[in-house]
Design an enzyme around this catalytic site. Structure first.
Site, PDB file in Angstrom:
ATOM      1  N   ALA A  32       0.877  -1.377  -0.025  1.00  0.00           N
ATOM      2  CA  ALA A  32      -0.145  -0.115  -0.115  1.00  0.00           C
ATOM      3  C   ALA A  32       1.040   1.412   0.118  1.00  0.00           C
ATOM      4  O   ALA A  32       2.003   1.197   0.744  1.00  0.00           O
ATOM      5  CB  ALA A  32      -0.731   0.166   1.296  1.00  0.00           C
ATOM      6  N   GLU A  58       3.640  -5.281   6.948  1.00  0.00           N
ATOM      7  CA  GLU A  58       2.601  -4.387   7.697  1.00  0.00           C
ATOM      8  C   GLU A  58       3.192  -4.180   9.607  1.00  0.00           C
ATOM      9  O   GLU A  58       3.024  -3.136   9.275  1.00  0.00           O
ATOM     10  CB  GLU A  58       1.095  -5.148   7.590  1.00  0.00           C
ATOM     11  N   GLU A  77      -0.109  -9.643  -1.506  1.00  0.00           N
ATOM     12  CA  GLU A  77      -2.031  -9.996  -0.790  1.00  0.00           C
ATOM     13  C   GLU A  77      -2.499  -9.677  -2.473  1.00  0.00           C
ATOM     14  O   GLU A  77      -3.865 -10.714  -2.632  1.00  0.00           O
ATOM     15  CB  GLU A  77      -2.379  -9.435  -0.186  1.00  0.00           C
ATOM     16  N   GLY A  82       0.679  -5.411   0.171  1.00  0.00           N
ATOM     17  CA  GLY A  82      -1.009  -5.137  -0.920  1.00  0.00           C
ATOM     18  C   GLY A  82      -0.052  -6.198  -2.449  1.00  0.00           C
ATOM     19  O   GLY A  82      -1.328  -6.978  -3.067  1.00  0.00           O
TER      20      GLY A  82
HETATM   21  N1  COA Z   1       4.774   3.595  -0.582  1.00  0.00           N
HETATM   22  C1  COA Z   1       5.195   4.779  -0.951  1.00  0.00           C
HETATM   23  N2  COA Z   1       6.039   4.927  -1.796  1.00  0.00           N
HETATM   24  C2  COA Z   1       6.969   3.848  -1.857  1.00  0.00           C
HETATM   25  C3  COA Z   1       6.762   2.420  -0.835  1.00  0.00           C
HETATM   26  C4  COA Z   1       5.465   2.449  -0.531  1.00  0.00           C
HETATM   27  N3  COA Z   1       5.069   1.374   0.064  1.00  0.00           N
HETATM   28  N4  COA Z   1       7.372   1.544  -1.239  1.00  0.00           N
HETATM   29  C5  COA Z   1       8.899   1.910  -1.687  1.00  0.00           C
HETATM   30  N5  COA Z   1       8.123   3.429  -1.798  1.00  0.00           N
HETATM   31  C6  COA Z   1       8.704   4.840  -2.242  1.00  0.00           C
HETATM   32  C7  COA Z   1      10.025   5.357  -1.781  1.00  0.00           C
HETATM   33  O1  COA Z   1       9.594   5.949  -0.413  1.00  0.00           O
HETATM   34  C8  COA Z   1      11.018   5.933  -2.470  1.00  0.00           C
HETATM   35  O2  COA Z   1      10.734   6.926  -2.721  1.00  0.00           O
HETATM   36  P1  COA Z   1      11.818   8.349  -2.340  1.00  0.00           P
HETATM   37  O3  COA Z   1      12.915   7.767  -4.092  1.00  0.00           O
HETATM   38  O4  COA Z   1      11.061   9.939  -2.957  1.00  0.00           O
HETATM   39  O5  COA Z   1      12.525   8.677  -1.746  1.00  0.00           O
HETATM   40  C9  COA Z   1      11.011   5.036  -3.368  1.00  0.00           C
HETATM   41  O6  COA Z   1       9.730   4.013  -3.101  1.00  0.00           O
HETATM   42  C10 COA Z   1      11.900   3.759  -3.755  1.00  0.00           C
HETATM   43  O7  COA Z   1      11.920   2.940  -2.584  1.00  0.00           O
HETATM   44  P2  COA Z   1      13.364   3.324  -1.676  1.00  0.00           P
HETATM   45  O8  COA Z   1      13.001   2.262  -0.427  1.00  0.00           O
HETATM   46  O9  COA Z   1      14.288   3.651  -1.883  1.00  0.00           O
HETATM   47  O10 COA Z   1      14.005   1.358  -2.371  1.00  0.00           O
HETATM   48  P3  COA Z   1      15.009   0.319  -2.046  1.00  0.00           P
HETATM   49  O11 COA Z   1      15.302  -0.405  -2.965  1.00  0.00           O
HETATM   50  O12 COA Z   1      15.617   1.434  -0.977  1.00  0.00           O
HETATM   51  O13 COA Z   1      13.892  -0.155  -0.788  1.00  0.00           O
HETATM   52  C11 COA Z   1      11.861  -1.922  -0.701  1.00  0.00           C
HETATM   53  C12 COA Z   1      12.552  -1.063  -1.323  1.00  0.00           C
HETATM   54  C13 COA Z   1      10.552  -2.248  -1.827  1.00  0.00           C
HETATM   55  C14 COA Z   1      12.422  -2.645   0.405  1.00  0.00           C
HETATM   56  C15 COA Z   1      11.415  -0.517   0.540  1.00  0.00           C
HETATM   57  O14 COA Z   1      10.869   0.394  -0.298  1.00  0.00           O
HETATM   58  C16 COA Z   1      10.225  -0.655   1.063  1.00  0.00           C
HETATM   59  O15 COA Z   1      10.434  -1.066   2.550  1.00  0.00           O
HETATM   60  N6  COA Z   1       9.052  -0.361   1.105  1.00  0.00           N
HETATM   61  C17 COA Z   1       7.388  -0.262   1.934  1.00  0.00           C
HETATM   62  C18 COA Z   1       7.537  -1.709   2.169  1.00  0.00           C
HETATM   63  C19 COA Z   1       6.270  -1.791   2.493  1.00  0.00           C
HETATM   64  O16 COA Z   1       6.349  -1.604   4.155  1.00  0.00           O
HETATM   65  N7  COA Z   1       4.930  -2.457   2.691  1.00  0.00           N
HETATM   66  C20 COA Z   1       3.834  -2.583   3.118  1.00  0.00           C
HETATM   67  C21 COA Z   1       2.662  -1.152   3.066  1.00  0.00           C
HETATM   68  S1  COA Z   1       1.098  -1.716   3.884  1.00  0.00           S
END
Ligand code: COA
Length: 260
Positions: free
Chosen positions: A66, A134, A114, A111
């Site tokens: 999400a 989450e 999911e 998501g």
């Molecule tokens: N929601 C909003 N933005 C997100 C996102 C999410 N779920 N997942 C990634 N992004 C954004 C980051 O904020 C970043 O934006 P920025 O460039 O403006 O800073 C961009 O996508 C790239 O992500 P980044 O974290 O820099 O890449 P990474 O390779 O270091 O890590 C992930 C990748 C997927 C491991 C990490 O982004 C992450 O943990 N995301 C959240 C996953 C999550 O918790 N999902 C469940 C949500 S309920």
């Protein structure tokens, strides 16, 4: 139909839905979840489409969950529509008669995992990562993760992933039954298309009956599931494909199944 967050391509008989929010690794905001429900509903009705692939844009992510920026600071009642739309979209995916293959090309978190679980079959690239993180945000999954993960991999493994928020590799996802097949990244979409084409050539009515019997039967007692199987089995006699399939067998020719 116009989509702002998805690319929907139809190359008869296959449709590919690509979640297209690369700046946030294809994270799902409310609008995207609504568009997914609308896209699957549209493709269900499109007679040019017999199988669907769902994937994410870019090489790094399928769907990173999400959209945290969108939901941060919202109240529970404000978030109900998100969960409701997510449940509606996934139920459309599961109840439609056409097979859906997830081509998981990177992160399938929250998501994303999911949505992949609501597909019928999951193919993954070697660099894919799965998880329900989450808990690390002080949250739990709201689009079916607490229910579908245990159905796919068993309660113990589901709890391990849900409680820890850990990511697992595509190989590990394959080992626990979350993923059907794993491919090098450059082969993933071709392999998904090949398999989708194979399914699109199957007798569609029998495939629909299989999807109904396996999805609806799963949550029932064995006795009720067997009743449902009998109904679906009987329903095959209402369609010309059965006559064609059995006729082709005895006449030693390739079957030519009905288009619907
Ligand atoms: N929601 C909003 N933005 C997100 C996102 C999410 N779920 N997942 C990634 N992004 C954004 C980051 O904020 C970043 O934006 P920025 O460039 O403006 O800073 C961009 O996508 C790239 O992500 P980044 O974290 O820099 O890449 P990474 O390779 O270091 O890590 C992930 C990748 C997927 C491991 C990490 O982004 C992450 O943990 N995301 C959240 C996953 C999550 O918790 N999902 C469940 C949500 S309920």
């Amino acid at each position: 139909m116009e989509f702002n967050n998805l690319i929907v391509e139809i190359t008869k008989p296959i449709a590919v839905i690509t979640v297209n929010r690369p700046k946030v690794l294809n994270a799902l905001n409310l609008a995207t979840v609504a568009e997914l429900g609308a896209a699957f509903t549209m493709l269900e009705a499109d007679e040019n489409v017999r199988a669907i692939i769902m994937t994410g844009s870019g090489e790094k992510s399928f769907v990173a969950g999400a959209d945290i920026n969108e939901f941060r600071g919202k109240s529970a009642p404000e978030m109900f529509p998100f969960a409701k739309l997510g449940h509606d979209a996934t139920r459309v995916m599961e109840s439609m008669g056409k097979p859906i293959i997830a081509a998981v090309n990177g992160y399938a978190l929250g998501g994303g995992c999911e949505m992949a679980m609501a597909c019928d079959i999951r193919f993954a690239s070697e660099n894919a990562r799965f998880g329900q993180p989450e808990i690390l945000l002080g949250l739990i999954p709201g689009m079916g993760g607490t229910q579908r993960l245990s159905r796919l991999v068993g309660l113990g493994r589901a709890r391990e992933l849900l409680y820890s928020g850990e990511h697992i590799t595509a190989q590990r996802a394959y080992e626990i039954g979350l993923v059907n097949r794993v491919f090098p990244p450059e082969q993933l979409l071709d392999e998904a298309r090949k398999f989708a084409t194979k399914l699109a050539g199957m007798p569609s009515h029998a495939l629909k009956m299989l999807k109904t019997a396996t999805n609806s039967g799963y949550d029932q007692t064995l006795d009720n599931g067997l009743v449902l199987e009998t109904q679906c089995f009987a329903h095959c006699w209402s369609h010309a494909d059965l006559e064609e399939g059995t006729g082709a067998f005895v006449e030693k020719r390739k079957a030519s199944f009905h288009a619907d």
